[in-house]
Motif scaffolding. Structure first.
Motif, PDB file in Angstrom:
ATOM      1  N   GLN A   1       0.839  -1.192   0.000  1.00 20.09           N
ATOM      2  CA  GLN A   1       0.000   0.000   0.000  1.00 20.09           C
ATOM      3  C   GLN A   1       0.872   1.239   0.000  1.00 20.09           C
ATOM      4  N   ARG A   2       0.430   2.247  -0.786  1.00 16.49           N
ATOM      5  CA  ARG A   2       1.072   3.566  -0.780  1.00 16.49           C
ATOM      6  C   ARG A   2      -0.048   4.601  -0.808  1.00 16.49           C
ATOM      7  N   GLY A   3      -0.335   5.201   0.352  1.00 17.11           N
ATOM      8  CA  GLY A   3      -1.478   6.099   0.428  1.00 17.11           C
ATOM      9  C   GLY A   3      -2.761   5.319   0.206  1.00 17.11           C
ATOM     10  N   THR A   4      -3.544   5.720  -0.814  1.00 21.06           N
ATOM     11  CA  THR A   4      -4.789   5.011  -1.142  1.00 21.06           C
ATOM     12  C   THR A   4      -4.598   4.002  -2.272  1.00 21.06           C
ATOM     13  N   GLU A   5      -3.359   3.801  -2.692  1.00 23.99           N
ATOM     14  CA  GLU A   5      -3.055   2.902  -3.818  1.00 23.99           C
ATOM     15  C   GLU A   5      -2.582   1.547  -3.298  1.00 23.99           C
ATOM     16  N   TYR A   6      -3.057   0.477  -3.928  1.00 25.31           N
ATOM     17  CA  TYR A   6      -2.665  -0.876  -3.553  1.00 25.31           C
ATOM     18  C   TYR A   6      -2.027  -1.573  -4.745  1.00 25.31           C
ATOM     19  N   SER A   7      -1.103  -2.469  -4.431  1.00 27.45           N
ATOM     20  CA  SER A   7      -0.409  -3.226  -5.468  1.00 27.45           C
ATOM     21  C   SER A   7      -0.221  -4.661  -4.993  1.00 27.45           C
ATOM     22  N   ILE A   8      -0.474  -5.615  -5.875  1.00 25.13           N
ATOM     23  CA  ILE A   8      -0.155  -7.010  -5.601  1.00 25.13           C
ATOM     24  C   ILE A   8       0.960  -7.408  -6.550  1.00 25.13           C
ATOM     25  N   ARG A   9       2.052  -7.888  -5.969  1.00 20.17           N
ATOM     26  CA  ARG A   9       3.252  -8.173  -6.761  1.00 20.17           C
ATOM     27  C   ARG A   9       3.699  -9.609  -6.552  1.00 20.17           C
ATOM     28  N   LEU A  10       4.408 -10.071  -7.544  1.00 17.01           N
ATOM     29  CA  LEU A  10       4.960 -11.419  -7.509  1.00 17.01           C
ATOM     30  C   LEU A  10       6.406 -11.343  -7.063  1.00 17.01           C
ATOM     31  N   GLY A  11       6.723 -12.013  -5.960  1.00 11.23           N
ATOM     32  CA  GLY A  11       8.106 -12.107  -5.513  1.00 11.23           C
ATOM     33  C   GLY A  11       8.760 -10.751  -5.346  1.00 11.23           C
ATOM     34  N   GLY A  12       9.875 -10.575  -6.051  1.00  9.38           N
ATOM     35  CA  GLY A  12      10.688  -9.382  -5.856  1.00  9.38           C
ATOM     36  C   GLY A  12      10.139  -8.104  -6.425  1.00  9.38           C
ATOM     37  N   GLY A  13       9.178  -8.165  -7.382  1.00 10.12           N
ATOM     38  CA  GLY A  13       8.741  -6.874  -7.889  1.00 10.12           C
ATOM     39  C   GLY A  13       7.758  -6.868  -9.038  1.00 10.12           C
ATOM     40  N   ASN A  14       7.604  -7.964  -9.793  1.00 10.17           N
ATOM     41  CA  ASN A  14       6.688  -7.935 -10.927  1.00 10.17           C
ATOM     42  C   ASN A  14       5.254  -7.667 -10.446  1.00 10.17           C
ATOM     43  N   GLU A  15       4.672  -6.555 -10.924  1.00 11.22           N
ATOM     44  CA  GLU A  15       3.336  -6.166 -10.473  1.00 11.22           C
ATOM     45  C   GLU A  15       2.276  -6.922 -11.248  1.00 11.22           C
ATOM     46  N   LEU A  16       1.420  -7.641 -10.525  1.00  8.81           N
ATOM     47  CA  LEU A  16       0.327  -8.370 -11.143  1.00  8.81           C
ATOM     48  C   LEU A  16      -0.924  -7.518 -11.277  1.00  8.81           C
ATOM     49  N   MET A  17      -1.161  -6.624 -10.308  1.00  8.31           N
ATOM     50  CA  MET A  17      -2.326  -5.753 -10.379  1.00  8.31           C
ATOM     51  C   MET A  17      -2.123  -4.532  -9.498  1.00  8.31           C
ATOM     52  N   ASN A  18      -2.845  -3.452  -9.859  1.00  7.23           N
ATOM     53  CA  ASN A  18      -2.724  -2.188  -9.147  1.00  7.23           C
ATOM     54  C   ASN A  18      -4.114  -1.570  -9.054  1.00  7.23           C
ATOM     55  N   SER A  19      -4.457  -1.035  -7.911  1.00  2.30           N
ATOM     56  CA  SER A  19      -5.806  -0.510  -7.699  1.00  2.30           C
ATOM     57  C   SER A  19      -6.126   0.694  -8.575  1.00  2.30           C
ATOM     58  N   ARG A  20      -5.107   1.319  -9.181  1.00  2.00           N
ATOM     59  CA  ARG A  20      -5.326   2.469 -10.045  1.00  2.00           C
ATOM     60  C   ARG A  20      -5.552   2.074 -11.494  1.00  2.00           C
ATOM     61  N   LEU A  21      -5.309   0.811 -11.837  1.00  2.00           N
ATOM     62  CA  LEU A  21      -5.332   0.393 -13.240  1.00  2.00           C
ATOM     63  C   LEU A  21      -6.265  -0.798 -13.432  1.00  2.00           C
ATOM     64  N   GLY A  22      -7.557  -0.541 -13.372  1.00  2.00           N
ATOM     65  CA  GLY A  22      -8.512  -1.625 -13.516  1.00  2.00           C
ATOM     66  C   GLY A  22      -9.397  -1.516 -14.745  1.00  2.00           C
ATOM     67  N   GLY A  23      -9.080  -0.588 -15.642  1.00  3.98           N
ATOM     68  CA  GLY A  23      -9.959  -0.352 -16.784  1.00  3.98           C
ATOM     69  C   GLY A  23     -10.145  -1.551 -17.680  1.00  3.98           C
ATOM     70  N   SER A  24      -9.057  -2.248 -17.992  1.00  5.50           N
ATOM     71  CA  SER A  24      -9.171  -3.383 -18.914  1.00  5.50           C
ATOM     72  C   SER A  24      -9.895  -4.561 -18.267  1.00  5.50           C
ATOM     73  N   GLU A  25      -9.717  -4.750 -16.958  1.00  3.20           N
ATOM     74  CA  GLU A  25     -10.445  -5.810 -16.266  1.00  3.20           C
ATOM     75  C   GLU A  25     -11.945  -5.524 -16.240  1.00  3.20           C
ATOM     76  N   GLU A  26     -12.311  -4.247 -16.177  1.00  3.00           N
ATOM     77  CA  GLU A  26     -13.723  -3.880 -16.238  1.00  3.00           C
ATOM     78  C   GLU A  26     -14.301  -4.171 -17.622  1.00  3.00           C
ATOM     79  N   VAL A  27     -13.509  -3.904 -18.670  1.00  4.04           N
ATOM     80  CA  VAL A  27     -13.948  -4.214 -20.031  1.00  4.04           C
ATOM     81  C   VAL A  27     -14.164  -5.713 -20.205  1.00  4.04           C
ATOM     82  N   LEU A  28     -13.359  -6.531 -19.518  1.00  3.12           N
ATOM     83  CA  LEU A  28     -13.547  -7.980 -19.574  1.00  3.12           C
ATOM     84  C   LEU A  28     -14.994  -8.340 -19.239  1.00  3.12           C
ATOM     85  N   ALA A  29     -15.547  -7.719 -18.216  1.00  6.35           N
ATOM     86  CA  ALA A  29     -16.932  -7.998 -17.817  1.00  6.35           C
ATOM     87  C   ALA A  29     -17.928  -7.390 -18.783  1.00  6.35           C
TER      88      ALA A  29
END
Length: 226
Positions: free
Chosen positions: A22-50
């Motif tokens: 977490q950084r302020g109101t932003e959340y990030s889920i990462r794999l191991g040392g740093g590869n970001e799998l998802m970020n709370s600020r970048l959900g537009g394409s996942e919304e289009v999936l639905a």
């Protein structure tokens, strides 16, 4: 700039470490040392999936939807926003801690979607859910790993390979829709979908809701009607 703070860790099925930061109101889920799998600020394409998948289900009065991967809930929330009252949404998540994070540290991100009476969270492998289903769903939305060429699960061929796609067809009702999110395009996957008998539409969409950020790929593939 605020520093990232690690809130929790979890083990993925293949042994990789998932980290919630977490950084302020932003959340990030990462794999191991740093590869970001998802970020709370970048959900537009996942919304289009639905929205893209459910748009192809017009006329279905009470859709039965399976979402593979809870993530940060972008796909789930977008689906609930357009689904009717009689819909049923099962979310299959293989990492139990992600459901815990959704109700705990990321509760503000998820809002009330997990308490929606249309929603059922199922802890388990979406591959198994699909294999054991026969005509059970009108739509299957897959946001698993980073798509067909994902980074974290070597076993994803069971989901995105020819055998997995045939299982998805059997799990869908007539005219049902399989939708797949991917971080990268894949011409090979498009061909597999077509060869599996789906009517395929492919779109390249921005990760951010403001049309910024990297481009992701969304496939919506309709199964044939009798």
């Amino acid at each position: 700039m605020l520093p990232w703070i690690e809130l929790a860790t979890a083990k993925a099925p293949q042994g990789e470490t998932l980290r919630l930061l977490q950084r302020g109101t932003e959340y990030s889920i990462r794999l191991g040392g740093g590869n970001e799998l998802m970020n709370s600020r970048l959900g537009g394409s996942e919304e289009v999936l639905a929205t893209a998948a459910l748009d192809r289900l017009r006329g279905v009065s009470a859709p039965r939807v399976l979402i593979g991967g809870l993530g940060m809930g972008f796909t789930l929330r977008a689906a609930l926003a357009v689904l009717p009252e009689g819909a049923r949404v099962a979310v299959s998540e293989i990492v139990p801690e992600l459901a815990d994070w959704a109700r705990g540290p990321m509760a503000e991100v998820f809002g009330t979607c997990l308490s929606d009476p249309r929603v059922e969270i199922r802890i388990g492998d979406v591959c198994a859910e699909i294999r054991q289903s026969q005509g059970a769903f009108d739509a299957i939305l897959l946001d698993v790993d980073n798509g067909p060429d994902g980074l974290t699960r070597a076993g994803n061929d069971a989901l995105y390979g020819a055998t997995g796609l045939q299982a998805a067809r059997r799990a869908l009702g007539p005219g049902g829709v399989l939708a797949v999110w991917s971080a990268e395009p894949s011409a090979a996957f498009t061909k597999r979908l077509t060869r599996s008998g789906f009517d395929v539409q492919e779109a390249s969409v921005r990760a951010g809701r403001s049309k910024r950020g990297p481009k992701h790929t969304i496939w919506t593939a309709a199964s044939p009607r009798p």
